[in-house]
Write a protein that holds these residues in place. Structure first.
Motif, PDB file in Angstrom:
ATOM      1  N   GLN A   1      -3.432 -16.152 -22.715  1.00 22.42           N
ATOM      2  CA  GLN A   1      -2.114 -15.646 -22.330  1.00 22.42           C
ATOM      3  C   GLN A   1      -1.129 -16.802 -22.128  1.00 22.42           C
ATOM      4  O   GLN A   1       0.036 -16.718 -22.506  1.00 22.42           O
ATOM      5  CB  GLN A   1      -2.226 -14.831 -21.039  1.00 22.42           C
ATOM      6  CG  GLN A   1      -0.962 -14.055 -20.697  1.00 22.42           C
ATOM      7  CD  GLN A   1      -1.161 -13.140 -19.499  1.00 22.42           C
ATOM      8  OE1 GLN A   1      -2.282 -12.780 -19.147  1.00 22.42           O
ATOM      9  NE2 GLN A   1      -0.070 -12.775 -18.861  1.00 22.42           N
ATOM     10  N   LEU A   2      -1.622 -17.915 -21.554  1.00 22.75           N
ATOM     11  CA  LEU A   2      -0.798 -19.108 -21.360  1.00 22.75           C
ATOM     12  C   LEU A   2      -0.361 -19.676 -22.708  1.00 22.75           C
ATOM     13  O   LEU A   2       0.800 -20.058 -22.900  1.00 22.75           O
ATOM     14  CB  LEU A   2      -1.586 -20.160 -20.569  1.00 22.75           C
ATOM     15  CG  LEU A   2      -0.881 -21.477 -20.278  1.00 22.75           C
ATOM     16  CD1 LEU A   2       0.339 -21.270 -19.400  1.00 22.75           C
ATOM     17  CD2 LEU A   2      -1.856 -22.463 -19.615  1.00 22.75           C
ATOM     18  N   GLU A   3      -1.295 -19.693 -23.648  1.00 23.83           N
ATOM     19  CA  GLU A   3      -1.005 -20.184 -24.999  1.00 23.83           C
ATOM     20  C   GLU A   3       0.054 -19.317 -25.684  1.00 23.83           C
ATOM     21  O   GLU A   3       0.986 -19.822 -26.305  1.00 23.83           O
ATOM     22  CB  GLU A   3      -2.303 -20.187 -25.824  1.00 23.83           C
ATOM     23  CG  GLU A   3      -2.156 -20.760 -27.218  1.00 23.83           C
ATOM     24  CD  GLU A   3      -3.476 -20.800 -27.969  1.00 23.83           C
ATOM     25  OE1 GLU A   3      -3.534 -21.442 -29.037  1.00 23.83           O
ATOM     26  OE2 GLU A   3      -4.454 -20.189 -27.494  1.00 23.83           O
ATOM     27  N   GLN A   4      -0.066 -17.996 -25.533  1.00 26.26           N
ATOM     28  CA  GLN A   4       0.908 -17.069 -26.128  1.00 26.26           C
ATOM     29  C   GLN A   4       2.296 -17.270 -25.521  1.00 26.26           C
ATOM     30  O   GLN A   4       3.308 -17.212 -26.222  1.00 26.26           O
ATOM     31  CB  GLN A   4       0.442 -15.626 -25.919  1.00 26.26           C
ATOM     32  CG  GLN A   4      -0.760 -15.231 -26.761  1.00 26.26           C
ATOM     33  CD  GLN A   4      -1.252 -13.828 -26.438  1.00 26.26           C
ATOM     34  OE1 GLN A   4      -0.761 -13.171 -25.515  1.00 26.26           O
ATOM     35  NE2 GLN A   4      -2.251 -13.363 -27.191  1.00 26.26           N
ATOM     36  N   LEU A   5       2.333 -17.526 -24.218  1.00 29.39           N
ATOM     37  CA  LEU A   5       3.605 -17.744 -23.535  1.00 29.39           C
ATOM     38  C   LEU A   5       4.312 -18.980 -24.077  1.00 29.39           C
ATOM     39  O   LEU A   5       5.491 -18.929 -24.436  1.00 29.39           O
ATOM     40  CB  LEU A   5       3.374 -17.896 -22.024  1.00 29.39           C
ATOM     41  CG  LEU A   5       4.576 -18.343 -21.193  1.00 29.39           C
ATOM     42  CD1 LEU A   5       5.702 -17.316 -21.268  1.00 29.39           C
ATOM     43  CD2 LEU A   5       4.169 -18.593 -19.745  1.00 29.39           C
ATOM     44  N   ILE A   6       3.581 -20.087 -24.171  1.00 31.43           N
ATOM     45  CA  ILE A   6       4.169 -21.345 -24.640  1.00 31.43           C
ATOM     46  C   ILE A   6       4.611 -21.229 -26.090  1.00 31.43           C
ATOM     47  O   ILE A   6       5.741 -21.601 -26.442  1.00 31.43           O
ATOM     48  CB  ILE A   6       3.167 -22.506 -24.452  1.00 31.43           C
ATOM     49  CG1 ILE A   6       2.950 -22.760 -22.948  1.00 31.43           C
ATOM     50  CG2 ILE A   6       3.659 -23.776 -25.150  1.00 31.43           C
ATOM     51  CD1 ILE A   6       1.832 -23.733 -22.642  1.00 31.43           C
ATOM     52  N   ASP A   7       3.724 -20.700 -26.941  1.00 33.56           N
ATOM     53  CA  ASP A   7       4.067 -20.554 -28.361  1.00 33.56           C
ATOM     54  C   ASP A   7       5.249 -19.600 -28.546  1.00 33.56           C
ATOM     55  O   ASP A   7       6.130 -19.827 -29.384  1.00 33.56           O
ATOM     56  CB  ASP A   7       2.859 -20.031 -29.152  1.00 33.56           C
ATOM     57  CG  ASP A   7       1.756 -21.073 -29.287  1.00 33.56           C
ATOM     58  OD1 ASP A   7       2.038 -22.266 -29.034  1.00 33.56           O
ATOM     59  OD2 ASP A   7       0.621 -20.701 -29.622  1.00 33.56           O
TER      60      ASP A   7
ATOM     61  N   ASP B   1      10.200 -18.209 -17.462  1.00 31.03           N
ATOM     62  CA  ASP B   1       9.045 -17.473 -16.971  1.00 31.03           C
ATOM     63  C   ASP B   1       8.361 -18.281 -15.878  1.00 31.03           C
ATOM     64  O   ASP B   1       8.781 -19.398 -15.562  1.00 31.03           O
ATOM     65  CB  ASP B   1       8.052 -17.213 -18.117  1.00 31.03           C
ATOM     66  CG  ASP B   1       7.296 -15.897 -17.933  1.00 31.03           C
ATOM     67  OD1 ASP B   1       7.036 -15.530 -16.767  1.00 31.03           O
ATOM     68  OD2 ASP B   1       6.971 -15.244 -18.939  1.00 31.03           O
ATOM     69  N   TYR B   2       7.302 -17.726 -15.314  1.00 32.20           N
ATOM     70  CA  TYR B   2       6.471 -18.488 -14.380  1.00 32.20           C
ATOM     71  C   TYR B   2       5.011 -18.132 -14.614  1.00 32.20           C
ATOM     72  O   TYR B   2       4.688 -17.064 -15.140  1.00 32.20           O
ATOM     73  CB  TYR B   2       6.879 -18.218 -12.925  1.00 32.20           C
ATOM     74  CG  TYR B   2       6.490 -16.849 -12.392  1.00 32.20           C
ATOM     75  CD1 TYR B   2       5.240 -16.622 -11.806  1.00 32.20           C
ATOM     76  CD2 TYR B   2       7.385 -15.777 -12.446  1.00 32.20           C
ATOM     77  CE1 TYR B   2       4.894 -15.374 -11.310  1.00 32.20           C
ATOM     78  CE2 TYR B   2       7.046 -14.530 -11.952  1.00 32.20           C
ATOM     79  CZ  TYR B   2       5.799 -14.338 -11.383  1.00 32.20           C
ATOM     80  OH  TYR B   2       5.447 -13.105 -10.900  1.00 32.20           O
ATOM     81  N   VAL B   3       4.118 -19.049 -14.268  1.00 28.73           N
ATOM     82  CA  VAL B   3       2.680 -18.811 -14.386  1.00 28.73           C
ATOM     83  C   VAL B   3       2.027 -19.161 -13.056  1.00 28.73           C
ATOM     84  O   VAL B   3       2.463 -20.085 -12.361  1.00 28.73           O
ATOM     85  CB  VAL B   3       2.026 -19.635 -15.526  1.00 28.73           C
ATOM     86  CG1 VAL B   3       2.501 -19.152 -16.878  1.00 28.73           C
ATOM     87  CG2 VAL B   3       2.309 -21.123 -15.364  1.00 28.73           C
ATOM     88  N   GLU B   4       0.992 -18.415 -12.714  1.00 28.83           N
ATOM     89  CA  GLU B   4       0.282 -18.663 -11.465  1.00 28.83           C
ATOM     90  C   GLU B   4      -0.916 -19.569 -11.698  1.00 28.83           C
ATOM     91  O   GLU B   4      -1.610 -19.458 -12.707  1.00 28.83           O
ATOM     92  CB  GLU B   4      -0.174 -17.338 -10.857  1.00 28.83           C
ATOM     93  CG  GLU B   4       0.962 -16.466 -10.353  1.00 28.83           C
ATOM     94  CD  GLU B   4       0.458 -15.164  -9.767  1.00 28.83           C
ATOM     95  OE1 GLU B   4      -0.496 -15.197  -8.953  1.00 28.83           O
ATOM     96  OE2 GLU B   4       0.999 -14.101 -10.116  1.00 28.83           O
ATOM     97  N   LYS B   5      -1.126 -20.488 -10.761  1.00 31.48           N
ATOM     98  CA  LYS B   5      -2.302 -21.356 -10.800  1.00 31.48           C
ATOM     99  C   LYS B   5      -3.371 -20.792  -9.866  1.00 31.48           C
ATOM    100  O   LYS B   5      -3.029 -20.227  -8.828  1.00 31.48           O
ATOM    101  CB  LYS B   5      -1.922 -22.783 -10.372  1.00 31.48           C
ATOM    102  CG  LYS B   5      -0.939 -23.461 -11.309  1.00 31.48           C
ATOM    103  CD  LYS B   5      -0.802 -24.964 -11.029  1.00 31.48           C
ATOM    104  CE  LYS B   5      -0.213 -25.237  -9.671  1.00 31.48           C
ATOM    105  NZ  LYS B   5       0.010 -26.680  -9.435  1.00 31.48           N
TER     106      LYS B   5
ATOM    107  N   ILE C   1       7.982 -22.210 -14.608  1.00 31.30           N
ATOM    108  CA  ILE C   1       7.639 -22.684 -13.272  1.00 31.30           C
ATOM    109  C   ILE C   1       6.168 -22.367 -13.002  1.00 31.30           C
ATOM    110  O   ILE C   1       5.701 -21.260 -13.268  1.00 31.30           O
ATOM    111  CB  ILE C   1       8.525 -22.008 -12.204  1.00 31.30           C
ATOM    112  CG1 ILE C   1       9.964 -22.499 -12.323  1.00 31.30           C
ATOM    113  CG2 ILE C   1       7.993 -22.275 -10.797  1.00 31.30           C
ATOM    114  CD1 ILE C   1      10.179 -23.955 -11.954  1.00 31.30           C
ATOM    115  N   MET C   2       5.433 -23.362 -12.479  1.00 31.79           N
ATOM    116  CA  MET C   2       4.022 -23.166 -12.132  1.00 31.79           C
ATOM    117  C   MET C   2       3.925 -22.974 -10.619  1.00 31.79           C
ATOM    118  O   MET C   2       4.527 -23.712  -9.849  1.00 31.79           O
ATOM    119  CB  MET C   2       3.190 -24.365 -12.580  1.00 31.79           C
ATOM    120  CG  MET C   2       3.199 -24.571 -14.087  1.00 31.79           C
ATOM    121  SD  MET C   2       2.162 -25.948 -14.641  1.00 31.79           S
ATOM    122  CE  MET C   2       3.141 -27.368 -14.116  1.00 31.79           C
ATOM    123  N   THR C   3       3.168 -21.970 -10.205  1.00 31.23           N
ATOM    124  CA  THR C   3       3.155 -21.602  -8.790  1.00 31.23           C
ATOM    125  C   THR C   3       1.808 -21.049  -8.357  1.00 31.23           C
ATOM    126  O   THR C   3       1.026 -20.574  -9.177  1.00 31.23           O
ATOM    127  CB  THR C   3       4.244 -20.540  -8.518  1.00 31.23           C
ATOM    128  OG1 THR C   3       4.173 -20.122  -7.174  1.00 31.23           O
ATOM    129  CG2 THR C   3       4.048 -19.326  -9.405  1.00 31.23           C
TER     130      THR C   3
END
Length: 482
Positions: A109-115, A98-102, A78-80
């Motif tokens: 860190q975003l790349e590590q999360l997706i991979d 998980d969620y990531v903040e915009k 979720i993007m928030t």
């Protein structure tokens, strides 16, 4: 090739992800609203979806639920924005990975999360989670609520957000706080705990913020405060509800700005400390009673975790006892009668009280027995068993005699009142709770019998709503057929 779905109404976000992810070899589909989402999941299978929580025609949580039905194996992020972090935490409860903040400040860190979500097995992550809990002595057991709590705590641990832990005394709030710290990116920095109710206001202030030389009588040299020592680490504020209003004001400033001053100092200092607060009282009620600041609660309650009391996870009792026996290096074991007796007890002191009971029993039995029988248990546990066994037998025969129970209860309480020995107040209070349950049960059963099971008429006689009656039937464990 892994397929990724991105749903965000900001076109630049979609463009960013298309370039970023296609360059890594992923197949990417972009949508801008709920309508696009429905069309895309109807036509394609996805391994991962990144969904904005706020869309012009849909709610991200609703899309998450829909996706979990249509493509159960699809992982979801979720993007928030920061203002909707609480919603993102709700999304994790509904199955988001998980969620990531915009905006996305840390692309690595975003790349590590997706991979990690696409290439690391969920089993591997769960193994790490449970292994860490075991290492820290956080016994999770089989209880679903405890397992859900651990998973949520593990996911939010890596986020730089404050956490509020609720739970009765002795449930293990500090152990959970330590788990969150150890699973976070701050694990190699200090974890420091302070009990806000155990020290005076003046001492708490100097403990938290430190003081300068000469700030008060006895301050012969400067002292660093916990906020200074715990910089880049985690500060655990236990029993935050006990902090005075004056201390709350200073805590609020640190949470809002990261700034503070030592007692007697004039220099503004900065700290990057994560706050995990804990309480056994209802802070929302404390706000209404004007004993706790609403703005501070708002800052602390970004993520709220609630630990269930021991009486609601009795399926884990044997596992906890086994863990404590191992911790005490004891080869003894508890008999089935002892376990049954312990399952009947209310456990107002929760896991901490259980440890004390186990330790006491081991001390008494060591050298004279190999199995711990009810003989080695405290009287309060055996009393609880005798009262409840009488109740259970009468309920089973459908001939509950409330007069006899009341006389027995009063006799037990009066014997403790007249005794000159040490009294366990928590146990007395647990007996009061038992009486409350029994009184509700008896009046409801009596009224239902008199009305031949007519709930509406019974509710009228009891001066409560039918909805309240249904709640009590479930809450008090009364046979709905009565």
């Amino acid at each position: 090739m892994n397929s990724i779905l991105v749903i965000d109404d900001e076109r630049e976000v979609g463009t960013f992800f298309r370039h970023f992810l296609e360059e890594k070899g992923y197949d990417v589909k972009i949508g801008f609203n709920g309508k696009d989402f429905s069309e895309l999941i109807r036509k394609h299978h996805f391994d991962l979806a990144l969904i904005d929580v706020k869309l012009p025609d849909a709610n991200g949580l609703d899309l998450l639920k829909q996706l979990k039905i249509s493509i159960p194996s699809c992982k979801v992020v979720i993007m928030t924005g920061y203002s909707t972090v609480k919603t993102a935490v709700e999304a994790i409860k509904y199955g988001a990975s998980d969620y990531v903040e915009k905006p996305f400040d840390d692309i690595e860190q975003l790349e590590q999360l997706i991979d990690g979500l696409l290439h690391s097995g969920a089993t591997s992550m769960q193994n790490d989670m449970y292994k860490l809990a075991e290492t820290l002595g956080f016994v999770v057991g089989k209880n679903k609520e405890m397992n859900d709590l651990l998973k949520l705590a593990y996911k939010i641990a890596k986020k730089n957000v404050n956490v509020l832990i609720e739970g009765e005394t002795g449930t293990g709030k500090e152990v959970l706080a330590h788990f969150i710290h150890s699973a976070s990116m701050r694990y190699d920095h200090p974890f420091i705990g302070v009990n806000c109710g155990a020290v005076s206001e003046t001492l708490l202030e100097s403990e938290l913020f430190g003081y300068e030389k000469g700030a008060f009588t006895g301050a012969v040299k400067e002292k660093k405060g916990i906020f200074e020592i715990a910089n880049r680490g985690t500060l655990f504020l236990d029993e935050i509800g006990e902090a005075t209003l004056a201390t709350q004001v200073k805590l609020l400033r640190v949470l809002e700005t990261g700034e503070y001053m030592r007692v007697g100092g004039e220099t503004v200092r900065k700290t990057n400390t994560r706050i995990i607060a804990a309480t056994h009282v209802n802070l929302f009620k404390a706000v209404q009673e004007k004993t706790f600041r609403e703005d501070l609660l708002y800052r602390l309650d970004v993520v709220k975790l609630t630990i269930p009391p021991l009486r609601e996870r009795l399926e884990d009792l044997s596992l906890l006892i086994e863990y404590f026996l191992k911790k005490l290096n004891s080869s003894l074991s508890f008999s089935e009668d002892s376990i049954d007796c312990m399952k009947q007890y209310h456990w107002p002191g929760n896991v901490r009280e259980l440890f004390n009971v186990v330790k006491r029993a081991v001390t008494l039995a060591e050298g004279e027995a190999t199995i711990i029988t009810p003989l080695y248990l405290p009287e309060k546990l055996k009393l609880s068993l005798s009262v409840k066994s009488v109740m259970a037998e009468k309920v089973k025969k459908n001939e509950m005699d409330f007069d006899i129970y009341l006389q027995k209860w009063v006799s037990n309480v009066l014997s403790m009142w007249r005794s000159s020995e040490k009294v366990d107040l928590e146990h007395v209070l647990s007996l009061v709770k038992e009486m409350e349950v029994e009184m509700s049960r008896s009046f409801i059963m009596k009224t239902l019998k008199e009305t031949v099971g007519n709930r509406k008429e019974a509710a009228d006689r009891l001066n409560i709503t039918v909805r309240k009656l249904r709640y009590l039937l479930k809450e008090k464990g009364i046979d709905s057929k009565v």
